[in-house]
Design a protein around this motif. Sequence first.
Motif, PDB file in Angstrom:
ATOM      1  N   SER A  94     -10.598 -21.180  13.884  1.00  0.00           N
ATOM      2  CA  SER A  94     -10.812 -21.843  15.174  1.00  0.00           C
ATOM      3  C   SER A  94     -12.236 -21.687  15.684  1.00  0.00           C
ATOM      4  CB  SER A  94      -9.821 -21.295  16.215  1.00  0.00           C
ATOM      5  OG  SER A  94     -10.003 -19.896  16.372  1.00  0.00           O
ATOM      6  N   ASP A  95     -12.922 -20.618  15.259  1.00  0.00           N
ATOM      7  CA  ASP A  95     -14.301 -20.414  15.716  1.00  0.00           C
ATOM      8  C   ASP A  95     -15.324 -20.935  14.707  1.00  0.00           C
ATOM      9  OD1 ASP A  95     -13.941 -18.588  13.726  1.00  0.00           O
ATOM     10  OD2 ASP A  95     -14.754 -16.871  14.819  1.00  0.00           O
ATOM     11  N   GLY A  96     -14.839 -21.652  13.671  1.00  0.00           N
ATOM     12  CA  GLY A  96     -15.755 -22.251  12.702  1.00  0.00           C
ATOM     13  C   GLY A  96     -16.468 -21.252  11.822  1.00  0.00           C
ATOM     14  N   ASP A 155     -10.893 -24.121   7.892  1.00  0.00           N
ATOM     15  CA  ASP A 155     -11.769 -23.283   8.700  1.00  0.00           C
ATOM     16  C   ASP A 155     -10.975 -22.624   9.815  1.00  0.00           C
ATOM     17  OD1 ASP A 155     -14.055 -22.050   9.515  1.00  0.00           O
ATOM     18  OD2 ASP A 155     -15.219 -23.870   9.791  1.00  0.00           O
ATOM     19  N   GLN A 159     -14.817 -33.891  18.160  1.00  0.00           N
ATOM     20  CA  GLN A 159     -15.731 -32.759  18.279  1.00  0.00           C
ATOM     21  C   GLN A 159     -16.911 -33.118  19.184  1.00  0.00           C
ATOM     22  OE1 GLN A 159     -15.827 -29.280  16.665  1.00  0.00           O
ATOM     23  NE2 GLN A 159     -16.896 -29.480  18.590  1.00  0.00           N
ATOM     24  N   SER A 188     -17.674 -22.615   8.328  1.00  0.00           N
ATOM     25  CA  SER A 188     -18.819 -23.509   8.441  1.00  0.00           C
ATOM     26  C   SER A 188     -20.092 -22.735   8.767  1.00  0.00           C
ATOM     27  CB  SER A 188     -18.551 -24.561   9.529  1.00  0.00           C
ATOM     28  OG  SER A 188     -19.652 -25.425   9.671  1.00  0.00           O
ATOM     29  N   SER A 243     -15.525 -25.283  21.044  1.00  0.00           N
ATOM     30  CA  SER A 243     -14.222 -25.496  20.424  1.00  0.00           C
ATOM     31  C   SER A 243     -14.384 -26.305  19.146  1.00  0.00           C
ATOM     32  CB  SER A 243     -13.290 -26.230  21.399  1.00  0.00           C
ATOM     33  OG  SER A 243     -13.810 -27.509  21.709  1.00  0.00           O
ATOM     34  N   GLN A 244     -13.504 -26.052  18.193  1.00  0.00           N
ATOM     35  CA  GLN A 244     -13.554 -26.735  16.909  1.00  0.00           C
ATOM     36  C   GLN A 244     -12.482 -27.820  16.864  1.00  0.00           C
ATOM     37  OE1 GLN A 244     -16.005 -25.840  14.524  1.00  0.00           O
ATOM     38  NE2 GLN A 244     -16.703 -24.746  16.344  1.00  0.00           N
ATOM     39  N   GLN A 245     -12.925 -29.059  16.691  1.00  0.00           N
ATOM     40  CA  GLN A 245     -12.007 -30.195  16.631  1.00  0.00           C
ATOM     41  C   GLN A 245     -12.044 -30.814  15.231  1.00  0.00           C
ATOM     42  OE1 GLN A 245     -10.055 -30.889  19.317  1.00  0.00           O
ATOM     43  NE2 GLN A 245     -11.067 -29.192  20.380  1.00  0.00           N
TER      44      GLN A 245
END
Length: 331
Positions: free
Chosen positions: A155-157, A153, A293, A160, A38-40
């Motif tokens: 949600s799944d990054g 970004d 994260q 990045s 998960s992306q925080q």
Amino acid sequence: MSRRASKRSRRQSKEDFEDDDDEEEEQEESSQNNIMFSQQAPEASQSVQTEKMSDRNNLEQMGKVARDNAVTSLSRLILFKALEREPIDRLKVVKEAGLGFYRVTSAIFQEVADRLRNVFGFELRRIPKYMEDRKSLPARFKDRYYVQNSAADTSDGAHSKAIHSVHSGSSIERGLILLINALIFCKGESRSDGSRWILGRDLYRLLHRVDDSIPEDPPAQGSARSKAQPKASRINESNMTPNVDALLEQFVHWDYFIKEKATEENFSTQTLEEGDVLYTMGPRSAIEIGRKQIIHFCAEILDEAPCPTMLKEVEVDMEEEEQELEVYMDE
């Protein structure tokens, strides 16, 4: 249709069906190998310090051409440093640009911040407020700045991953930074100011458990391994294993971690040896990764729910920062 043609048709259909099965198995295997986390959101960093009126007046008195050249010179220097992930010391970088004697530091830093934002979409930011308030934070970080990519970004990054997958070494470095931060949070000793510190020997031992190609102990002071660190490659290209000795020193230089000598005063829970050092999360880890994260990463690795106590600690810091910001905006 002839009998021979019918057989060929059935055989082709069977081969197509088997190919479809192979493709599904490959896709399933690929999806199992691609572990998703998960992306925080990272910590909220601070904007550049409010400019002084005297600095603004001095900048205006330079004249338009000289002022534009000064802003361009400092913008380029900061941008080049940012591309190398060099930490930016405000007073030092202004002197490096040959502008120290003009007494324009706070005003020209505001001009550079605006230019980086408007031209490149980058933000020139200070360390998070909660970290700045910690007593254990060395004074050198109080005036440190970092250039942040402000692009949103998914949600799944995906953004990045697109950036850091350009070079495989970059992805490995980012993964190691996240892993070390996780070990600091899970296994580090907590101090009264909320920071967590891990003994270097413990860090190496835990990293060795994750990957046995990583040495179980840190390099001894004065050893050949210790002296080889500055010249050693950060990634072993043959098996893509990180050189933890070299990378840890580089991460400290980039401000992903803070390193200090271990003493009986700052680490009394274990018997110390000569050369022992401690590591904690640095400002760049806070603004690029963030505590949330790291907490979620630890939980997902262990297949557990995120620790509510740790999350509450982060939320309290965020609430206090928001309250301070509201007071500042009202003044």
